[in-house]
Design a protein around this motif. Structure first.
Motif, PDB file in Angstrom:
ATOM      1  N   PHE A   1     -15.173  -2.161 -11.998  1.00  0.00           N
ATOM      2  CA  PHE A   1     -15.424  -3.601 -12.130  1.00  0.00           C
ATOM      3  C   PHE A   1     -15.885  -4.166 -10.789  1.00  0.00           C
ATOM      4  O   PHE A   1     -16.668  -5.105 -10.738  1.00  0.00           O
ATOM      5  N   GLY A   2     -15.361  -3.601  -9.724  1.00  0.00           N
ATOM      6  CA  GLY A   2     -15.665  -4.082  -8.382  1.00  0.00           C
ATOM      7  C   GLY A   2     -14.559  -3.644  -7.444  1.00  0.00           C
ATOM      8  O   GLY A   2     -13.712  -2.811  -7.790  1.00  0.00           O
ATOM      9  N   LYS A   3     -14.551  -4.205  -6.252  1.00  0.00           N
ATOM     10  CA  LYS A   3     -13.519  -3.889  -5.271  1.00  0.00           C
ATOM     11  C   LYS A   3     -12.680  -5.139  -5.005  1.00  0.00           C
ATOM     12  O   LYS A   3     -13.149  -6.263  -5.194  1.00  0.00           O
ATOM     13  N   PHE A   4     -11.450  -4.925  -4.541  1.00  0.00           N
ATOM     14  CA  PHE A   4     -10.561  -6.065  -4.326  1.00  0.00           C
ATOM     15  C   PHE A   4      -9.518  -5.724  -3.274  1.00  0.00           C
ATOM     16  O   PHE A   4      -9.281  -4.553  -2.957  1.00  0.00           O
ATOM     17  N   TYR A   5      -8.914  -6.772  -2.714  1.00  0.00           N
ATOM     18  CA  TYR A   5      -7.816  -6.616  -1.765  1.00  0.00           C
ATOM     19  C   TYR A   5      -6.523  -6.536  -2.564  1.00  0.00           C
ATOM     20  O   TYR A   5      -6.146  -7.495  -3.239  1.00  0.00           O
ATOM     21  N   SER A   6      -5.878  -5.373  -2.498  1.00  0.00           N
ATOM     22  CA  SER A   6      -4.735  -5.074  -3.359  1.00  0.00           C
ATOM     23  C   SER A   6      -3.426  -5.515  -2.718  1.00  0.00           C
ATOM     24  O   SER A   6      -3.019  -4.989  -1.677  1.00  0.00           O
ATOM     25  N   LEU A   7      -2.750  -6.455  -3.357  1.00  0.00           N
ATOM     26  CA  LEU A   7      -1.440  -6.896  -2.863  1.00  0.00           C
ATOM     27  C   LEU A   7      -0.390  -5.788  -3.002  1.00  0.00           C
ATOM     28  O   LEU A   7       0.411  -5.586  -2.077  1.00  0.00           O
ATOM     29  N   PRO A   8      -0.354  -5.040  -4.130  1.00  0.00           N
ATOM     30  CA  PRO A   8       0.644  -3.968  -4.226  1.00  0.00           C
ATOM     31  C   PRO A   8       0.488  -2.914  -3.133  1.00  0.00           C
ATOM     32  O   PRO A   8       1.469  -2.290  -2.713  1.00  0.00           O
ATOM     33  N   ALA A   9      -0.743  -2.719  -2.648  1.00  0.00           N
ATOM     34  CA  ALA A   9      -0.979  -1.699  -1.623  1.00  0.00           C
ATOM     35  C   ALA A   9      -0.305  -2.035  -0.303  1.00  0.00           C
ATOM     36  O   ALA A   9      -0.165  -1.169   0.570  1.00  0.00           O
ATOM     37  N   LEU A  10       0.125  -3.276  -0.120  1.00  0.00           N
ATOM     38  CA  LEU A  10       0.843  -3.642   1.110  1.00  0.00           C
ATOM     39  C   LEU A  10       2.257  -3.070   1.125  1.00  0.00           C
ATOM     40  O   LEU A  10       2.900  -3.015   2.186  1.00  0.00           O
ATOM     41  N   ASN A  11       2.754  -2.692  -0.082  1.00  0.00           N
ATOM     42  CA  ASN A  11       4.099  -2.105  -0.191  1.00  0.00           C
ATOM     43  C   ASN A  11       5.161  -2.974   0.488  1.00  0.00           C
ATOM     44  O   ASN A  11       6.020  -2.486   1.228  1.00  0.00           O
ATOM     45  N   ASP A  12       5.086  -4.261   0.242  1.00  0.00           N
ATOM     46  CA  ASP A  12       6.046  -5.198   0.840  1.00  0.00           C
ATOM     47  C   ASP A  12       6.880  -5.810  -0.282  1.00  0.00           C
ATOM     48  O   ASP A  12       6.352  -6.545  -1.127  1.00  0.00           O
ATOM     49  N   PRO A  13       8.175  -5.518  -0.348  1.00  0.00           N
ATOM     50  CA  PRO A  13       9.004  -6.019  -1.461  1.00  0.00           C
ATOM     51  C   PRO A  13       9.077  -7.542  -1.539  1.00  0.00           C
ATOM     52  O   PRO A  13       9.383  -8.094  -2.591  1.00  0.00           O
ATOM     53  N   ARG A  14       8.781  -8.228  -0.425  1.00  0.00           N
ATOM     54  CA  ARG A  14       8.818  -9.709  -0.455  1.00  0.00           C
ATOM     55  C   ARG A  14       7.763 -10.267  -1.403  1.00  0.00           C
ATOM     56  O   ARG A  14       7.953 -11.326  -2.012  1.00  0.00           O
ATOM     57  N   ILE A  15       6.644  -9.545  -1.531  1.00  0.00           N
ATOM     58  CA  ILE A  15       5.550 -10.034  -2.377  1.00  0.00           C
ATOM     59  C   ILE A  15       5.966 -10.056  -3.838  1.00  0.00           C
ATOM     60  O   ILE A  15       5.564 -10.944  -4.603  1.00  0.00           O
TER      61      ILE A  15
END
Length: 991
Positions: free
Chosen positions: A115-129
């Protein structure tokens, strides 16, 4: 037929015309890309706008084939010689510039490809998110995508991730919205400002082409149509002809702007209401720009931009000057908001409407206190209410005081997107992106815990039929208590819930002749009944519910009295299509609710004149007449000058009250009227069940209606297409124009900022109590014949019938300055009880119009300030409510509290907002407004801090401490520059 004077000839011409609605060939000129320090989506947006558009069909915001899954840019690339490798190099460059390039990843399609590329929030691996509210995740994604170390820094991203700890500290973050939305009342002054900024750039020896929107800007002309003709089959055409006759100069100016400025689209009159068009068509939910996917977000110059929050798009209202800065690529500086979690459970009872729900929610949130906060709705009950119902709740965010009323995207959202004609592949892309980025909620799965700043809960089964009024949207009245509440209002002293009508006068009957027919009015008689406003006309259930009430009433022999001005103003052509499909439109017509136009009409005060006989009966007998409307605002003096009582109600209740002819009725016990055979007809006899409404919606609201309505938007509106405008990039100001006038904001401007200013020995020009709205400060409605604005117009040969409204003349600073504080319901303590747009000139004791007093102070070189109570500047996001006082010479406003957008607008125009300390106000401090005030501010901007305390001294020896309401460092920079627009000009020149 309800026709005001001077419209009969137009009506005859309208009856000869086809009545077909068409739309202009629209174009959005692309922006030539320039080097930018920003990265991610913002560069992608610039690249998109550097590409040529191919055809008329390509010119709308959704691109070639408006329901296409791919971005317009992608389709153009396919048709052009631009290679895919160039695109991938662009994306690689963007990612390499971004501190978060490591989480820039591909979103694969199920059948292969991406579909395209995106900035992945899960990839930050930060439980606060995982615990962040969905609305905050949108702010986080924007900060990550735009993180360039310059406009947006890594520290800003960390602040948002750490929201639970940082939000209570009122930390500042930058935000770059994906697009900007305008309507014509606020859009005209915005385009005037942009044109004036081009002149200023030119005079300062810089490139005037730097003044161009860098994000998509959509301007929908919906605020100009007035209900001059009602109760007529030809009302739409007749009202549109009058609209063009009055506003030709404004419309030509906007058409010039759409050609002169790149990336600006103007949707012509007759297309619909901006927020309904945004919901049904403009809202992308997820952008795909040059292969970069990111959430849709929007700021608009109308406070009800929040309606799009119901679609899961983060959007809210800002002042026009703030929107102009966003258009020009400036990040918006905002305080990271707290988020109120509002849990909904259960389901609505039979016969209860979305309007009843939103009025209940509004009252609850007003009581809770949500100013400056996001509200996020969650819980199993959310999954049980329709998208249109969610949009109704989101729409009224300004009325409950929140920045947003947000509903995350779920399956109901996806179903609505398909209903409104978005393609299956587009919806598939939206769902895939939001699921991949943890921004999609599935109510069939166990709910994950999220953190909120505070919590509220409502069982939908507890909602009961209600209306709100008579003067404020959050003064909810259960329907069963309405008669008692009305009599309490008659008895109570003048105020938000009082009219102070003596007991002996409460039963007064004003008999008059209505076109030869005997008629009468009493206190509470309904004289305006309007199905109006995006709040409700976007909702098929309440619109078809109103039509079912009309049908049942017709069948039982009830008829609305002919002297009640009834009207129906849909927010888009889709409404007309499904009312026709249902076979119910004829019953609304029979009750006088003929379609009068596709725009805001009565909700914003464009209700048109009442019949002269009705107006005389009200005025001569001092009748407290009522308007009932399906709008979102009912502040005093807004709907019509002669309706002192104004109630917000669902469309079916609007029809019911029109049939009853009065708000002084107990619907449970008293008959609405007498029908066929002398039978008494009750409310329960005409009220449809939830099942009846649902069946009508199911059979009548179809996807093809949305497709055909919005595809036709490129075909051309004949009246719009006939407007001939110059192609010059600089506007040729006409000094004789009473609509478009060059404002004085940049006269004598230099590259050196003027620095901060204190206030010395200022007079108080106005002394207010609580809840002074932007309608009080800068009314949008009719221009009173005795006002300074009327005098100005008459001196220039404009006849009274051509005055138009203040809202339509917002492109002329001379008129708007004279219209500042011109509301006829203004309560100014200096006048000691007298109501009206005047004040006392303290040095002489003269009672003058506010404008005349201000000019007297200015000519003597004397500063002025305003004293106010709580909620100063509530209501519409009206930048003229800040521009006007600035032009009058007001240097500071001292209030108990400010509405969010208005405080920001005051700062944007260089006016100092100050708050009394808790528990203090002008009265407790013994201030009368007759004193002279000195406000000590440091002469260096570096010595002023956001939210610091300063001392105010008077010539009577009193002094008190106030908090200066510059809330962010950026606002201090605006103040140092004399306002946001001079700041932007200096920034653009030095970049």
């Amino acid at each position: 037929m309800y026709i005001t004077s001077g419209t009969s000839a137009l009506l005859r011409r309208a009856s000869q015309s086809s009545g077909k609605r068409a739309f202009s060939s629209l174009s959005r000129k692309p922006v030539t890309p320039s080097p930018s320090p920003s990265c991610g989506g913002s560069v992608g947006q610039q690249n998109l706008r550097s590409l040529s558009y191919l055809s008329a069909a390509a010119r709308w915001s959704h691109g070639v084939g408006w329901n296409s899954p791919t971005s317009l840019a992608a389709q153009i690339r396919i048709a052009s010689s631009a290679s895919d490798s160039l695109l991938h190099r662009k994306i690689a460059t963007m990612a390499s510039e971004n501190a978060f390039k490591g989480i820039f990843t591909s979103l694969p399609k199920p059948g292969g490809g991406e579909f395209g590329k995106f900035y992945s929030l899960p990839a930050l691996n930060d439980p606060r998110i995982d615990k962040l509210p969905y609305s905050i995740r949108i702010l986080l994604e924007s900060a990550i995508r735009n993180c360039d170390g310059f406009q947006v820094k890594k520290e800003d991203v960390e602040k948002i991730i750490d929201w639970e700890k940082t939000a209570p500290k009122q930390v500042e973050i930058p935000f770059k919205p994906a697009r900007v939305l305008l309507q014509d009342f606020t859009g005209v002054p915005a385009v005037v400002d942009l044109a004036c900024m081009r002149d200023a750039m030119n005079k300062l020896g810089s490139d005037s082409d730097k003044i161009n929107p860098l994000v998509p800007v959509d301007l929908v002309i919906d605020h100009s149509v007035q209900v001059d003709v009602a109760r007529s089959e030809n009302a739409v055409q007749a009202n549109m002809e009058l609209e063009f006759k009055r506003n030709r100069e404004r419309f030509a100016f906007l058409k010039w702007g759409s050609n002169a400025f790149q990336n600006m689209l103007v949707v012509p009159p007759g297309s619909g209401i901006v927020h309904q068009v945004n919901l049904e068509y403009l809202g992308r939910v997820v952008f795909n720009t040059d292969g970069v996917l990111y959430p849709d977000s929007v700021v608009g110059t109308d406070s009800h931009t929040t309606m799009i929050d119901g679609l899961g798009v983060a959007g809210w209202g800002v002042g026009g000057i703030e929107a102009e800065a966003a258009m020009l690529g400036q990040p918006m500086s905002m305080v990271l908001p707290g988020v109120v979690g509002f849990k909904l459970s259960g389901k609505l009872r039979d016969g209860v409407t979305a309007t009843d729900l939103v009025l209940t929610v509004t009252q609850m949130l007003r009581k809770h206190g949500v100013v400056g906060k996001f509200v996020e709705f969650y819980g199993t009950g959310v999954g049980k209410i329709s998208l249109a119902d969610r949009a109704t709740i989101a729409n009224m965010s300004p009325e409950y005081g929140a920045t947003m009323g947000f509903f995350p995207v779920d399956h109901v959202t996806l179903q609505y997107l398909k209903l409104t004609g978005r393609s299956d592949e587009t919806v598939e892309m939206i769902e895939a992106y939001l699921r991949a980025n943890n921004m999609f909620i599935d109510y069939s799965e166990p709910e994950q815990e999220r953190a909120y700043s505070s919590y509220l809960q409502l069982d939908l089964a507890d909602v009961e039929p209600c209306i709100s009024g008579p003067k404020r949207p959050h003064d909810r009245v259960p329907l069963k208590e309405m008669k008692a509440d009305w009599h309490s209002c008659l008895d109570s002293k003048v105020g938000f819930k009082g009219f102070d009508v003596p007991k002996e006068a409460q039963e007064k009957v004003a008999a008059f002749s209505f076109h030869g027919q005997p008629a009468e009015l009493k206190h509470g008689s309904v004289v305006i009944a309007a199905i109006t406003s995006c709040t409700n006309t976007s909702n098929p259930s309440v619109m078809l519910g109103a039509a079912l009430v009309a049908k049942k009433a017709c069948e039982l022999g009830l008829k609305v009295k002919p002297w009640i001005k009834t009207s129906l103003a849909p927010g888009s052509g889709v409404v007309t299509k499904y009312l026709e499909k249902s076979g119910l439109l004829e019953y609304l017509n029979q009750q006088g609710f003929n379609i009068v136009g596709y725009g805001c009409t009565t909700c914003i005060g464009n209700s048109g004149e009442l019949d002269e006989s009705v107006g005389v009966a009200i005025s001569e007998n001092d009748i407290v007449a009522a308007a009932v409307l399906s709008g979102n605002r009912n502040f005093e003096g807004r709907v019509h000058p002669l309706t002192r009582a104004n109630y917000l109600a669902s469309p079916p209740l609007v029809v019911a009250y029109a049939l009853a002819g009065t708000v002084d009725i107990d619907f449970e016990k008293e008959p609405i009227g007498v029908g066929k055979g002398g039978r008494q007809v009750y409310f329960r006899d005409i009220w449809p069940s939830t099942q009846e409404v649902a069946e009508a919606v199911q059979s009548s609201v179809l996807p093809d209606m949305f497709k055909s309505t919005y595809e036709s938007i490129t075909k051309g509106n004949p009246m719009w297409n006939q407007l001939v405008v110059p192609n010059d990039k600089l506007y040729s100001w006409d000094p004789t124009s009473t609509y478009i006038h060059e404002p004085p904001y940049f006269k004598n401007m230099t590259m050196d900022p003027p620095g901060p200013h204190g206030v010395k020995d200022a007079y108080c020009i106005l002394n207010f109590g609580d809840s002074i709205t932007t309608d009080h400060i800068s009314p949008a409605g009719s221009i009173n014949k005795d006002s300074p604005a009327a005098k100005y117009l008459m001196e220039r040969g404009v006849e009274r019938k051509d005055f138009n409204s203040y809202g339509s003349r917002r492109g002329n600073d001379e008129i708007m300055a004279r219209g500042t504080f011109a509301n006829i319901r203004l309560v100014n303590k200096l006048l000691k009880g007298e109501v009206g747009p005047k004040t006392v000139h303290i040095p002489t004791g003269e009672k003058l119009y506010v404008f005349d007093a201000a000019m007297k102070y200015k000519s003597a070189g004397q500063d002025t300030i305003i004293l106010a109570g709580a909620e100063y500047g509530s209501g519409s996001s009206r930048d003229w409510a800040a521009k006007g006082p600035m032009l009058l010479g007001v240097k500071a406003v001292i209030a108990k509290s400010f509405e969010r957008i208005h405080r920001s607008n005051l700062v944007g125009m260089g006016i100092v907002p100050l708050c009394f300390k808790a528990g203090e106000d002008a009265d407790t401090l013994g201030l009368t407004g007759h004193e002279r005030y000195t406000i000590d501010l440091p002469s260096k901007i570096s010595d002023i801090r956001p939210g610091q305390d300063i001392t105010v001294r008077t010539d009577t020896g009193k002094q008190f401490t106030c908090t200066v309401r510059f809330d962010t460092e950026v606002e201090l920079a605006y103040f140092n520059n004399g306002g946001i627009l001079p700041y932007v000009i200096r920034q653009l020149i030095t970049q």
